[in-house]
Design a protein around this motif. Sequence first.
Motif, PDB file in Angstrom:
ATOM      1  N   SER A 113      -2.856  73.524 -22.443  1.00 23.67           N
ATOM      2  CA  SER A 113      -3.840  72.882 -23.316  1.00 23.67           C
ATOM      3  C   SER A 113      -3.716  71.367 -23.247  1.00 23.67           C
ATOM      4  N   GLU A 114      -2.455  70.899 -23.218  1.00 23.47           N
ATOM      5  CA  GLU A 114      -2.215  69.461 -23.173  1.00 23.47           C
ATOM      6  C   GLU A 114      -2.714  68.872 -21.847  1.00 23.47           C
ATOM      7  N   GLU A 115      -2.434  69.582 -20.733  1.00 23.08           N
ATOM      8  CA  GLU A 115      -2.854  69.101 -19.412  1.00 23.08           C
ATOM      9  C   GLU A 115      -4.381  69.110 -19.266  1.00 23.08           C
ATOM     10  N   VAL A 116      -5.003  70.173 -19.748  1.00 22.42           N
ATOM     11  CA  VAL A 116      -6.468  70.251 -19.705  1.00 22.42           C
ATOM     12  C   VAL A 116      -7.088  69.127 -20.514  1.00 22.42           C
ATOM     13  N   GLY A 117      -6.465  68.862 -21.677  1.00 19.94           N
ATOM     14  CA  GLY A 117      -6.961  67.774 -22.530  1.00 19.94           C
ATOM     15  C   GLY A 117      -6.886  66.439 -21.824  1.00 19.94           C
ATOM     16  N   LYS A 118      -5.745  66.223 -21.135  1.00 20.86           N
ATOM     17  CA  LYS A 118      -5.587  64.964 -20.398  1.00 20.86           C
ATOM     18  C   LYS A 118      -6.622  64.858 -19.269  1.00 20.86           C
ATOM     19  N   ALA A 119      -6.838  65.984 -18.568  1.00 24.87           N
ATOM     20  CA  ALA A 119      -7.809  65.985 -17.460  1.00 24.87           C
ATOM     21  C   ALA A 119      -9.214  65.706 -17.964  1.00 24.87           C
ATOM     22  N   LEU A 120      -9.577  66.358 -19.059  1.00 23.22           N
ATOM     23  CA  LEU A 120     -10.902  66.126 -19.635  1.00 23.22           C
ATOM     24  C   LEU A 120     -11.054  64.681 -20.102  1.00 23.22           C
ATOM     25  N   GLU A 121      -9.990  64.174 -20.691  1.00 25.41           N
ATOM     26  CA  GLU A 121     -10.037  62.805 -21.190  1.00 25.41           C
ATOM     27  C   GLU A 121     -10.202  61.815 -20.033  1.00 25.41           C
ATOM     28  N   GLU A 171       3.760  80.949 -25.693  1.00 24.53           N
ATOM     29  CA  GLU A 171       3.190  79.919 -26.567  1.00 24.53           C
ATOM     30  C   GLU A 171       3.432  78.526 -26.002  1.00 24.53           C
ATOM     31  N   GLU A 172       4.599  78.337 -25.417  1.00 21.68           N
ATOM     32  CA  GLU A 172       4.946  77.036 -24.828  1.00 21.68           C
ATOM     33  C   GLU A 172       4.044  76.728 -23.626  1.00 21.68           C
ATOM     34  N   MET A 173       3.794  77.758 -22.820  1.00 20.87           N
ATOM     35  CA  MET A 173       2.919  77.579 -21.647  1.00 20.87           C
ATOM     36  C   MET A 173       1.490  77.254 -22.087  1.00 20.87           C
TER      37      MET A 173
END
Length: 310
Positions: free
Chosen positions: A22-30, A15-17
């Motif tokens: 998810s957080e990294e993908v969100g930052k990349a998309l942003e 779950e932590e991974m």
Amino acid sequence: MAIVTGGESASCLTEEMKATISEEVGKALEASLPQFIDRLQTTLLSIMDDKMNKMSDRDTGKSKVCPYNKFMACKPPIYNGEVDPIVCQRWISDIEGVFERTHCDETDFMAYGTGQLRGQAKDWWDNLRKEHRIKATRMMMWEKFKTPPLRYYSPKAMINRIKEEFIQLRHSGESIEKITGILLDKLMFCTKLVQTEEHKIYYHYNMLSAEYREFITPSKYGHLTEIVNAAREREIELKKQIERGERRVFDINPSPAKKPKPNETPKKGIAKGGVPRCRICGKTHKGECYFKNKPCPTCGKVRHVVANCP
């Protein structure tokens, strides 16, 4: 005391991974989203511009810019640098005809047109580019370009000779098509002398031989094409008379090298058949001369033609 089993530990790690990914993908998309939106916007604007241009071209009747391969497909004429005003003028006229047929853009006239120069003409153009710098010649428009070659390859002495030949041009056995073509070629350099359709008719009639002039009345025609067609009809009739045996070939194609018989003494001013030579136009004909009261286009006086103008 709670005991954490191996299964629960692995589940928490997963779950932590997932949260981290998810957080990294969100930052990349942003981070990439603005660039993606810019590219998408550029693509959409480009498509819209193409659509609008096509609609505008369809509405205004404007054609697409002519590519070089389309221009060359029409086999534009080549100019080799002949020092001949007629050849130079015809090249310019012919290549402008290709510009028009291919809907060539004016900004391409110079590049496409000068690309058809060969030999001495190419050397002349290369030298001109060095004198005025290449950058300046690239910005030169076609209308400005036409003057130097016309002046360089059309010496004034040659143009004056063309004018004299135009005035003295006489029909002596050539076809009407050929003699009219010669007249029109020289006419390009006699615009000051020939300013109206009446003047063109006058010169065309004046150059015709007697076998044509006696059946043609210049005052009946309002356009050069009309008198040319009349001369063509007369030419066809003369050929039919030859086929029927009513006329000999040399009657309409007199030999300029024909010599008088040894014992024959030609009378001055009297032509064959007893018809006197007209003092006004210098040719043999019956009846009153058409040019008797016709003002000379050169001096404005009457009772002489241009060839005899003092």
